[in-house]
Each structure stands twice: as C-alpha cells, then as structure tokens.
Design a protein around this motif. Structure first.
Motif, PDB file in Angstrom:
ATOM      1  N   GLU A 414       0.835  -1.188   0.000  1.00  0.00           N
ATOM      2  CA  GLU A 414       0.000   0.000   0.000  1.00  0.00           C
ATOM      3  C   GLU A 414       0.879   1.249   0.000  1.00  0.00           C
ATOM      4  O   GLU A 414       0.583   2.242   0.638  1.00  0.00           O
ATOM      5  CB  GLU A 414      -0.924   0.000   1.222  1.00  0.00           C
ATOM      6  CG  GLU A 414      -1.878  -1.193   1.244  1.00  0.00           C
ATOM      7  CD  GLU A 414      -2.691  -1.228   2.518  1.00  0.00           C
ATOM      8  OE1 GLU A 414      -2.794  -0.188   3.188  1.00  0.00           O
ATOM      9  OE2 GLU A 414      -3.228  -2.279   2.857  1.00  0.00           O
ATOM     10  N   ALA A 415       2.000   1.155  -0.705  1.00  0.00           N
ATOM     11  CA  ALA A 415       2.958   2.256  -0.707  1.00  0.00           C
ATOM     12  C   ALA A 415       2.360   3.484  -1.386  1.00  0.00           C
ATOM     13  O   ALA A 415       1.549   3.376  -2.298  1.00  0.00           O
ATOM     14  CB  ALA A 415       4.234   1.837  -1.448  1.00  0.00           C
ATOM     15  N   PRO A 416       2.736   4.673  -0.934  1.00  0.00           N
ATOM     16  CA  PRO A 416       2.240   5.897  -1.582  1.00  0.00           C
ATOM     17  C   PRO A 416       2.792   6.026  -2.988  1.00  0.00           C
ATOM     18  O   PRO A 416       3.720   5.313  -3.390  1.00  0.00           O
ATOM     19  CB  PRO A 416       2.758   7.007  -0.665  1.00  0.00           C
ATOM     20  CG  PRO A 416       3.928   6.409   0.042  1.00  0.00           C
ATOM     21  CD  PRO A 416       3.611   4.956   0.198  1.00  0.00           C
ATOM     22  N   ARG A 417       2.241   6.952  -3.745  1.00  0.00           N
ATOM     23  CA  ARG A 417       2.637   7.095  -5.145  1.00  0.00           C
ATOM     24  C   ARG A 417       4.083   7.570  -5.278  1.00  0.00           C
ATOM     25  O   ARG A 417       4.736   7.282  -6.266  1.00  0.00           O
ATOM     26  CB  ARG A 417       1.690   8.061  -5.848  1.00  0.00           C
ATOM     27  CG  ARG A 417       0.297   7.493  -6.067  1.00  0.00           C
ATOM     28  CD  ARG A 417      -0.528   8.410  -6.937  1.00  0.00           C
ATOM     29  NE  ARG A 417      -0.837   9.669  -6.274  1.00  0.00           N
ATOM     30  CZ  ARG A 417      -1.925   9.846  -5.524  1.00  0.00           C
ATOM     31  NH1 ARG A 417      -2.768   8.865  -5.341  1.00  0.00           N
ATOM     32  NH2 ARG A 417      -2.146  11.019  -4.948  1.00  0.00           N
ATOM     33  N   GLU A 422      11.743  10.524  -4.148  1.00  0.00           N
ATOM     34  CA  GLU A 422      10.991  11.280  -5.152  1.00  0.00           C
ATOM     35  C   GLU A 422      10.384  12.542  -4.540  1.00  0.00           C
ATOM     36  O   GLU A 422      10.356  13.600  -5.182  1.00  0.00           O
ATOM     37  CB  GLU A 422       9.899  10.392  -5.746  1.00  0.00           C
ATOM     38  CG  GLU A 422      10.445   9.283  -6.646  1.00  0.00           C
ATOM     39  CD  GLU A 422       9.376   8.279  -7.033  1.00  0.00           C
ATOM     40  OE1 GLU A 422       9.544   7.592  -8.052  1.00  0.00           O
ATOM     41  OE2 GLU A 422       8.367   8.165  -6.295  1.00  0.00           O
ATOM     42  N   ALA A 423       9.889  12.441  -3.309  1.00  0.00           N
ATOM     43  CA  ALA A 423       9.335  13.621  -2.640  1.00  0.00           C
ATOM     44  C   ALA A 423      10.430  14.653  -2.378  1.00  0.00           C
ATOM     45  O   ALA A 423      10.212  15.868  -2.531  1.00  0.00           O
ATOM     46  CB  ALA A 423       8.658  13.214  -1.335  1.00  0.00           C
ATOM     47  N   ALA A 428      13.056  19.804  -3.728  1.00  0.00           N
ATOM     48  CA  ALA A 428      14.262  20.521  -4.178  1.00  0.00           C
ATOM     49  C   ALA A 428      13.991  21.302  -5.455  1.00  0.00           C
ATOM     50  O   ALA A 428      14.472  22.432  -5.627  1.00  0.00           O
ATOM     51  CB  ALA A 428      15.407  19.531  -4.385  1.00  0.00           C
ATOM     52  N   ALA A 429      13.208  20.725  -6.360  1.00  0.00           N
ATOM     53  CA  ALA A 429      12.871  21.424  -7.598  1.00  0.00           C
ATOM     54  C   ALA A 429      12.018  22.659  -7.317  1.00  0.00           C
ATOM     55  O   ALA A 429      12.218  23.725  -7.924  1.00  0.00           O
ATOM     56  CB  ALA A 429      12.145  20.481  -8.552  1.00  0.00           C
ATOM     57  N   VAL A 466      17.106   9.695  -7.084  1.00  0.00           N
ATOM     58  CA  VAL A 466      15.874   8.926  -7.276  1.00  0.00           C
ATOM     59  C   VAL A 466      16.160   7.656  -8.071  1.00  0.00           C
ATOM     60  O   VAL A 466      16.746   7.706  -9.162  1.00  0.00           O
ATOM     61  CB  VAL A 466      14.800   9.771  -7.988  1.00  0.00           C
ATOM     62  CG1 VAL A 466      13.564   8.925  -8.290  1.00  0.00           C
ATOM     63  CG2 VAL A 466      14.418  10.970  -7.147  1.00  0.00           C
ATOM     64  N   GLY A 467      15.751   6.523  -7.521  1.00  0.00           N
ATOM     65  CA  GLY A 467      15.942   5.244  -8.183  1.00  0.00           C
ATOM     66  C   GLY A 467      17.321   4.654  -8.012  1.00  0.00           C
ATOM     67  O   GLY A 467      17.577   3.524  -8.447  1.00  0.00           O
TER      68      GLY A 467
END
Length: 527
Positions: A414-417, A422-423, A428-429, A466-467
């Motif tokens: 049930e992981a968040p999107r 990524e958050a 940062a962006a 990320v990743g």
C-alpha cells in the motif's frame, strides 16, 4: 494521606518508571510488561499505602491525552480507506466479544443473571488504546493492519462504555432495551463527533491568533481535556470528541505551526505522553493489592475464581479470533460476488490482528465504577485484572515474535505514489524555482549567485538520487557521519570558549541551538 506524602509518592512513582523502563530496555522487554509487573511487586512492599484509583479521575486524566496522541498522528487517508474495517472491529468485535463472554460466564456461573454476565463481557471486550500504542511502537506492520489496530483502539472504548452502562442498568434494575441502547449509542457517537468538530475548529481559530510559541503549545496541550470534558458535560462521548479533535489538529498543525513550535511542542508532548502512558501501567499494577484485599485474599482468588477467570480470558481471546476470521471470510465472499474490491486480510494478518487485542486502563477503570449491588462484583474485578495481566504479559511480549514468525513485516503493498527520494526531489525542484525567481534584481542582474548555485546543486543531486538509493547509500552515510564529527568538534570548541570565559552564556545558548538544529538535521537525513 497528607498532601506532601502524596507528592512524595508521585515522585517515587516517576523515579520507578525510569528505573523499570531502563530494566525493560536492558532485558529487551516491552516497557508495559516491566511497568505492570513492577507495579504489582511494589504494591505489596510493606509500608506502602494501598493504591485506590478513582476511576473517573483515571479516565479524565489519562485517556484524553493518550487518545489525542493516537489521533494526532493517524493518517486521515488511511482512516478513510479502512473505515469499514475499523468500524467492524470497534463496534462489531466489541459487541460479539461481549456476547460470547456473557454466554461462557453464564455457563460457568449459572447463578449469575444474564445481565451480570453481560457486564463481564462489556468490561473485558474493548481493547485498550494505551496497550495497543505500547505494543505497536515496537513492531513493524503493513499499513492496513497498523491502521486497523490504531483506529480500533481509538473508537472501541465508546462502544464498550455504552454496553457497560446498559448492562449495569439491566443488572441492577432487571430492565434492558436493545432499541434504547442503539439510540443511546447513536446519540453519544454523533454528539461526540460534533463536539470534536467544534473544539477542533476553535483550536484552529485560537492557534492562528496567539502568535506566541509557548501559548500555542500550551493551548494545544489543553485541547484534549477541553474536548473530553466538554463532551462529557453535554452527556455525549468524550472519547469520540477527543479523537475527532485530534484528527483535526493533526491535519492543520502542518500549516499552523512554525518549525520552532513543532520542535518544541513535539518534544514536550512526547515526554508528557511517555510519563502518562508509563504511569497508567504502573498504577494498574499497583492497584492489584487493593483488588486482592477487596475479594478476600489470594486464597479466595485461587480456590474460587481461578477456573472461571481463565475461562473468561479464553472466551475473550477466541471471540476476537472468531470475529476477525469470520469478517475476513465475509469480505472474501463479497469479493467473489463482485460487491467489494477490498481484498481479505489473509491468515497471517488475521492471526496478528486477533492476537493484538491487549486490554488496559479502560477495562480496569470501568470495572472499578461497578456499583456495590451488582451481582458478582468481586469476580468481575478479578476477571478484569486477570484479562489485563494475561493480554499485556502474554500477548504483549509475544506479538513481535509472532509477527517475525509469520513473516508479516511492513510491506510495500500500500505504498504511496511517491517514495521519500521522489518527494525530496520534488521539494528541491520547487525550492530551486523559488530561488530562481528571486535571484535576480529588476535589471536582470544576478544578486544571489551562491544561493542559486547551492539550490541548483541540491536539485541536481536529489534528481540523480531517485531510483539509485542503494548506489548512494554508503556515500551518504559517510557524508553525514563526517558532518556529525564536524558538529561535535564545533560543540567542543564552543564549550572550551565558554569555560575559558571568552564568550558569555547568551552566545553559548545561541550557537548551541544552531548546532543542535544542525545535528538533528544531519541525523534525520542519515536515517
């Protein structure tokens, strides 16, 4: 007791809490187990007074902040997603357990009227929010199971209290009405929710206008008791009012609190909750002496009550497992019929959910409110205490082992999107865009070059991370380990300067606070 003696006893209790927590930590035991057994042992020390708990005071003192703490950090998204399962446990499981225990009690003690047997069931049926918190803090569970347990523990006390009050009234007067009980429950629940919404809205308005860190923290701390007392004064559910208020406060605190208020308030709140939660278990253990004396001593308990009490405990446990697995089977059937998309919990999650029904302060508090003329009152008190001891000492100590044995740890089902990485990249962006908009003056001249470089580098690094978390893991740990080493060196130099009287206390405190925040940031990033 003299007021000074009461104060000395409270200080001794708090010191005992620290000692028992330390022992539990060294032995690898759940703190609740050490506090409960330690309190029981301390209760029989010669010279110590008998601890006589005022049940109404226990409820109003301990329950509101502990409920508020659970609701404050409960995810509203998860609550909405699993509301059917929470209601099933908080209402259905409590009613079902009450009925099963009442039947077993009547079979074992046929001399007790049915209403008195229902009283026993109502006392032992609601799992306790405090006990659940004490255990859930030490284990990792899938979010669905964790939310079901947390949500159940917040709302089921209201069901148990309604059942208890009507069962006691029936036992004393011989009259009972199912329609009246259902109507009363609806009024209590709805009224409590409305009071909770009103107090939560008032809190939002007050916090927006206070403008002082300490006043905001104080007002937030008192909100839980305000909601509970206001609801009880209006004769609706103080439990539901407190939970609803906590959900509202938890939702809005992210936009109403400054970083300073959040850091200070969280630190203060966590210490207060720690002391209250530990005091509950210590007081429960300490009250054992009074309960044993009230019923005639250990001989009476062992010779006359041991077998019926064990039967009550077994019936309570079997009833919970029965409800969990029957509900899961019904969910599977509805899924096959195309009436729901919710997947069943499965056998492993059902085992954990069934085994996690610890009892605590609510069970003892409502047992102590029993009128003297209720048939079987002494047996009910012993049964209540036995249920608490067995569930906390047996289930509380073995729940972690059961989870490991079943292989039911926290999962990604049930992981968040978005992941944490990524958050972080998205933040940062957004920060870089804000800096880019303000890094130039009206003529287009760059006036904040270093700041722009820093946020460009942060956004680039976050995007690359990320990743590839595993690839950067070792380097990041080494980076923040070095940051912590640098902070420690700065702290040592700051202390040297102060001890050498080269800086005064104000400078020490200001720079020490900067180092503390930097250290917290580094520890958080490393974790």
């Amino acid at each position: 007791m003299h007021p000074l003696e009461i104060f000395e006893l409270v200080i001794a209790m708090l010191l005992a809490i620290i000692g028992l927590h330390y022992i539990a930590h060294r032995l690898g035991l759940p703190p609740a187990v050490a506090l409960l057994t330690g309190g029981s042992a301390l209760a029989f020390l010669p010279g110590l007074p008998v601890i006589a708990l005022d049940p109404e005071l226990v409820l109003v003192l301990f329950l509101p902040p502990l409920l508020m703490d659970g609701a404050w950090f409960l995810s509203l998204a998860h609550l909405r997603q699993h509301i059917a399962g929470i209601v099933s446990l908080a209402v259905g499981a409590v009613v079902f357990t009450t009925a099963v225990v009442a039947v077993v009690a009547h079979l074992i003690l046929p001399e007790l009227p049915w209403a008195a047997c229902a009283v026993i069931g109502a006392i032992v049926s609601p799992p306790d929010a405090v006990s659940a918190r004490a255990v859930l803090q030490r284990v990792k569970l899938p979010s669905r199971v964790s939310t079901l347990l947390e949500g159940e523990s917040l709302f089921n006390d209201a069901t148990g209290l309604v059942l208890f009050r009507f069962a006691v009234a029936a036992a004393v007067s011989g009259m009972f009405s199912i329609g009246e009980a259902l109507g009363s429950f609806a009024v209590l629940a709805l009224g409590g929710a409305l009071v909770g919404v009103a107090i939560g809205a008032l809190w939002v308005l007050v916090i927006r206008r206070l403008g002082d860190d300490y006043l905001m923290i104080a007002a937030s701390t008192l909100t839980c008791w305000t909601a509970y007392i206001a609801a009880e004064t209006l004769h609706v559910s103080g439990i539901i009012a407190t939970v609803v208020t906590g959900l509202i406060c938890g939702w809005y605190q992210h936009v109403l609190f400054s970083a300073n208020v959040r850091l200070r308030g969280t630190a203060f709140w966590q210490v207060m909750i720690f002391l209250l939660e530990a005091s509950v278990f210590l007081l429960i253990g300490s009250s054992l002496r009074g309960v044993i004396q009230r019923v005639g001593g250990f001989e009476v308990v062992i010779q006359q009550m041991a077998v019926p009490v064990l039967a009550i405990v077994a019936a309570m446990m079997v009833a919970r497992f029965g409800w969990v697995f029957l509900s899961d089977a019904a969910l599977a059937l509805l899924g096959r019929l195309g009436l729901t998309r919710r997947r069943p919990l499965g056998a492993r999650a059902g085992m954990v959910l069934g085994w996690a029904g610890m009892r605590g302060v609510m069970t003892l508090a409502i047992a102590l409110t029993l009128p003297q003329n209720v048939p079987g009152r002494d047996f009910m008190l012993v049964a209540a205490f036995a249920v608490i001891l067995v569930t906390v000492l047996v289930q509380g100590t073995t729940l972690g082992m059961l989870i490991r044995w079943l292989g039911l740890g926290a999962s990604d089902e049930e992981a968040p999107r978005k992941t944490v990485a990524e958050a972080e990249a998205a933040m940062a962006a957004a920060q870089l865009r804000a800096v880019e908009r303000n890094a130039y003056d009206a003529d287009g001249t760059l006036i904040h070059p270093q700041l722009l470089d820093r946020y460009q580098a942060r956004a680039r690094i976050s995007a690359n991370y990320v990743g590839r978390e595993d690839h950067y893991h070792e380097g990041l740990h080494a980076h923040f380990d070095l940051v912590l080493v640098a902070i420690a060196a700065g702290r040592a130099e700051l202390i040297r300067l102060h001890r050498a009287r080269e800086i005064d206390d104000d400078v020490l405190h200001d720079l020490e606070r900067d180092l503390d925040l930097e250290e917290l940031s580094a520890l958080s990033a490393k974790a």
